[in-house]
Write a protein that holds these residues in place. Structure first.
Motif, mmCIF file in Angstrom:
data_model
loop_
_atom_site.group_PDB
_atom_site.id
_atom_site.type_symbol
_atom_site.label_atom_id
_atom_site.label_comp_id
_atom_site.label_asym_id
_atom_site.label_seq_id
_atom_site.Cartn_x
_atom_site.Cartn_y
_atom_site.Cartn_z
ATOM 1 N N TYR A 3 53.929 29.025 43.796
ATOM 2 C CA TYR A 3 55.376 29.153 43.864
ATOM 3 C C TYR A 3 55.920 28.078 44.789
ATOM 4 N N LYS A 6 58.958 28.544 50.282
ATOM 5 C CA LYS A 6 60.216 29.168 50.660
ATOM 6 C C LYS A 6 60.760 28.506 51.916
ATOM 7 N N TYR A 8 62.422 30.153 54.129
ATOM 8 C CA TYR A 8 62.642 31.228 55.088
ATOM 9 C C TYR A 8 61.405 32.129 55.121
ATOM 10 N N THR A 9 61.347 32.997 56.127
ATOM 11 C CA THR A 9 60.303 34.015 56.193
ATOM 12 C C THR A 9 60.952 35.355 56.498
ATOM 13 N N LEU A 10 60.433 36.376 55.883
ATOM 14 C CA LEU A 10 60.910 37.729 56.123
ATOM 15 C C LEU A 10 59.911 38.441 57.016
ATOM 16 N N PHE A 45 67.395 41.418 50.119
ATOM 17 C CA PHE A 45 66.733 40.115 50.128
ATOM 18 C C PHE A 45 65.360 40.209 49.460
ATOM 19 N N ARG A 46 64.629 41.306 49.732
ATOM 20 C CA ARG A 46 63.317 41.514 49.102
ATOM 21 C C ARG A 46 63.462 41.686 47.593
ATOM 22 N N GLU A 49 64.037 38.354 46.080
ATOM 23 C CA GLU A 49 62.758 37.643 45.987
ATOM 24 C C GLU A 49 61.948 38.124 44.792
ATOM 25 N N ASN A 52 63.409 36.883 41.553
ATOM 26 C CA ASN A 52 63.131 35.456 41.406
ATOM 27 C C ASN A 52 61.690 35.243 40.955
ATOM 28 N N ARG A 53 60.753 35.989 41.537
ATOM 29 C CA ARG A 53 59.346 35.866 41.150
ATOM 30 C C ARG A 53 59.144 36.310 39.703
#
Length: 157
Positions: A3, A6, A8-10, A45-46, A49, A52-53
């Motif tokens: 992928y 990213k 950012y990081t969560l 936000f999760r 994600e 998007n995946r």
């Protein structure tokens, strides 16, 4: 499957006081920042994600990995393209058809074109021509029979 990296990081930290949610990122100058966010924002936000995946996976599964050349596209078509002789015959037949339509009497030609070119039904043609639907139908049928007869003569020769 790799992928994109990213930006950012969560983070989800479980503490004695409760769970802490944060998003970390680097700004334009390269400085790292970490923002604490609400659980609802973190969950959205999760979900973003995950969606998007899913989209990336769908794209990957439906991507064609073979080279697409004109030859392979022709093999996949329902109808193969016509060769030069067939194209010439079609043009000649179309020219004859247009000439035969032009030779029809004015009323027959008009009704024939309204029916076949403009997809009007007999009732609509009758209303436009101030006649009943059967008269419009008879004109179209007679015109079609005349054209058929002339086409048969030409194609038989």
């Amino acid at each position: 499957m790799a992928y994109r990296k990213k930006a950012y990081t969560l983070k989800e930290e479980i503490r004695e006081e409760g769970t802490r949610y944060s998003i970390g990122f680097k700004d334009g100058q390269g400085d790292y920042h970490e923002l604490e966010v609400s659980p609802v924002f973190y969950a959205e936000f999760r979900r973003l994600e995950l969606n998007n995946r899913k989209l990336e996976n769908w794209d990957w599964r439906h991507r064609e990995f073979s080279e697409v050349w004109e030859e392979t596209l022709n093999r996949r078509t329902l109808r193969l393209p016509k060769n030069m002789n067939e194209q010439l015959i079609d043009k000649e037949r179309d020219a004859l058809l247009y000439r035969l339509i032009d030779e029809l009497p004015e009323t027959q030609r008009r009704r024939f074109l309204l029916y076949y070119e403009y997809d009007f039904n007999y009732y609509q043609i009758g209303a436009m021509e101030h006649c009943n639907a059967s008269a419009a139908r008879n004109s179209v049928v007679i015109a079609r029979e005349k054209i058929k007869a002339q086409m048969k003569k030409y194609l038989a020769a």
